[in-house]
Design an enzyme around this catalytic site. Structure first.
Site, PDB file in Angstrom:
ATOM      1  N   SER A 150       0.652  -1.191   0.236  1.00 18.50           N
ATOM      2  CA  SER A 150      -0.101  -0.037  -0.182  1.00 18.50           C
ATOM      3  C   SER A 150       1.009   1.348  -0.079  1.00 18.50           C
ATOM      4  O   SER A 150       1.709   1.436  -0.923  1.00 18.50           O
ATOM      5  CB  SER A 150      -0.922  -0.101   1.203  1.00 18.50           C
ATOM      6  OG  SER A 150      -2.170   0.950   1.055  1.00 18.50           O
ATOM      7  N   ASP A 250      -9.651  -4.197  -4.993  1.00 19.85           N
ATOM      8  CA  ASP A 250      -9.052  -3.040  -4.236  1.00 19.85           C
ATOM      9  C   ASP A 250      -9.274  -1.770  -5.543  1.00 19.85           C
ATOM     10  O   ASP A 250      -8.906  -2.067  -6.577  1.00 19.85           O
ATOM     11  CB  ASP A 250      -7.702  -3.347  -4.131  1.00 19.85           C
ATOM     12  CG  ASP A 250      -6.776  -2.293  -3.415  1.00 19.85           C
ATOM     13  OD1 ASP A 250      -7.409  -1.135  -3.007  1.00 19.85           O
ATOM     14  OD2 ASP A 250      -5.579  -2.383  -3.355  1.00 19.85           O
ATOM     15  N   HIS A 280      -7.945  -5.266  -0.416  1.00 18.92           N
ATOM     16  CA  HIS A 280      -6.836  -4.256  -0.015  1.00 18.92           C
ATOM     17  C   HIS A 280      -6.416  -4.887   1.546  1.00 18.92           C
ATOM     18  O   HIS A 280      -6.830  -4.953   2.386  1.00 18.92           O
ATOM     19  CB  HIS A 280      -7.189  -2.895   0.204  1.00 18.92           C
ATOM     20  CG  HIS A 280      -5.954  -2.206   0.357  1.00 18.92           C
ATOM     21  ND1 HIS A 280      -5.067  -1.704  -0.722  1.00 18.92           N
ATOM     22  CD2 HIS A 280      -5.307  -1.366   1.508  1.00 18.92           C
ATOM     23  CE1 HIS A 280      -4.143  -0.869  -0.103  1.00 18.92           C
ATOM     24  NE2 HIS A 280      -4.374  -0.871   0.938  1.00 18.92           N
TER      25      HIS A 280
END
Length: 327
Positions: A150, A250, A280
């Site tokens: 991320s 995601d 995610h």
């Protein structure tokens, strides 16, 4: 996806919190969850002083080390949450499932320390280990693999770009897990369909990403800087061999894959893998998670490939992992 499956996945939607007001509560909750009983591997804490402040580092040693690679890990959390404590379970799993030493960096967080503070911390540790790989028990800097998920994937990508731009030795490989690569996550203006398709129902929302970016980079015009949005770079050449893993459900899926294609078009070696049905943040799930298991199958296959040759001069070094000490 049928309605029943969509409804069930909706139960995992991110809590509707205002991150700009509640980020400290989220940090506390993450630390509490990380403290729950679970699998552990030996780790050691140290600090690296960059001349302005100490940067905490946690080194995880697998019970059985089966690979020479060292994974230099930058955690996720939108540049605002997450730390080496909350990511300890994920790093322990990473060390065990890869058989690699994992070095986790506790970089500065926004909003207390906005851009470029966290990036500079990550750059400092990367430069140090590439220049002195003996600190982490390898004699070849190409055995250092950047890994991030991320926002950490964003930092890993930017670190690689910056190192190349500086003419510095780069890591041999990088593993980018559902990285943030673009600056626009407004469903009305984003160029990516996944933002519109998955930005309100599941684990991460467009509002949450926007909150994170506003805390990390308060100036809206600055968010197009490639050091924040690496997909905006003019030059994608000279990057490490890359494994880019995205999650199907995601909102960051499309921009992550677009970054992989940009690297490939610039002549880099890239492997793209989308984990079907994944949300995610799946790298922090328990080991029995299907998404996690599938991701590590791909990661291990990538690590099993021959490491690229790094042209940097490599000093003789000892083999005791110690990023904070003397080689």
């Amino acid at each position: 996806m049928n309605r029943l499956v969509r409804a069930v996945l909706g139960l995992f939607a991110a809590p509707r919190v205002n991150m700009r007001e509640d980020y400290e509560k989220v940090r506390r909750l993450q630390r509490q969850l990380a403290a729950l009983p679970g699998p552990r591997v030996p780790f050691r804490e140290t600090t690296v002083d960059d001349g302005t402040h100490p940067i905490p580092v946690r080194v995880f040693n697998p019970i059985e080390r089966s690979r020479d690679d060292v994974l230099l890990f930058f955690h996720g959390g939108g540049w605002v949450t997450g730390n080496i404590e909350s990511y300890t379970p994920a790093c322990a799993t990473m060390a065990e499932l890869t058989g690699c030493v994992v070095v986790s960096v506790d970089y500065c967080l926004a909003p207390e320390h906005p851009f470029p503070a966290g990036l500079e911390d990550c750059l400092h540790i990367a430069r140090l280990l590439l220049d002195e790989p003996g600190r982490v028990g390898v004699d070849d800097p190409s055995r250092i693999v950047l890994v991030g998920d991320s926002a950490g994937g964003n930092l890993a990508a930017v670190v690689s770009q910056q190192l190349h731009a500086e003419g510095h030795a780069t890591p041999g490989r990088q593993i980018l897990l559902y990285p943030v690569t673009h600056w626009d996550h407004d469903p009305r203006t984003s160029p990516f369909a996944s933002v519109r398709d998955h930005g309100k129902d599941y684990r991460l929302t467009t509002h949450e990403v926007q909150d994170y970016l506003e805390m990390y980079v308060p100036d809206p015009q600055a968010r197009k800087d490639p050091r924040i949005a690496p997909l905006m770079a003019d030059d994608f050449s000279g990057q490490p061999d890359t494994l880019l893993i995205t999650a199907e459900l995601d909102l960051l899926c499309d921009e992550g894959e677009a970054y992989g294609r940009a690297l490939e078009e610039a002549g880099n070696t890239v492997s793209l893998h989308r984990v079907d049905g994944a949300l995610h943040g799946f790298i922090t799930l328990p080991r029995f998670s299907r998404s996690l298991r599938q991701a590590y199958e791909v990661i291990n296959a990538f690590l099993d490939e021959d490491a690229p040759t790094n042209s940097a001069d490599t000093p003789d070094s000892a083999h005791t992992p110690d990023p904070g000490g003397t080689p």
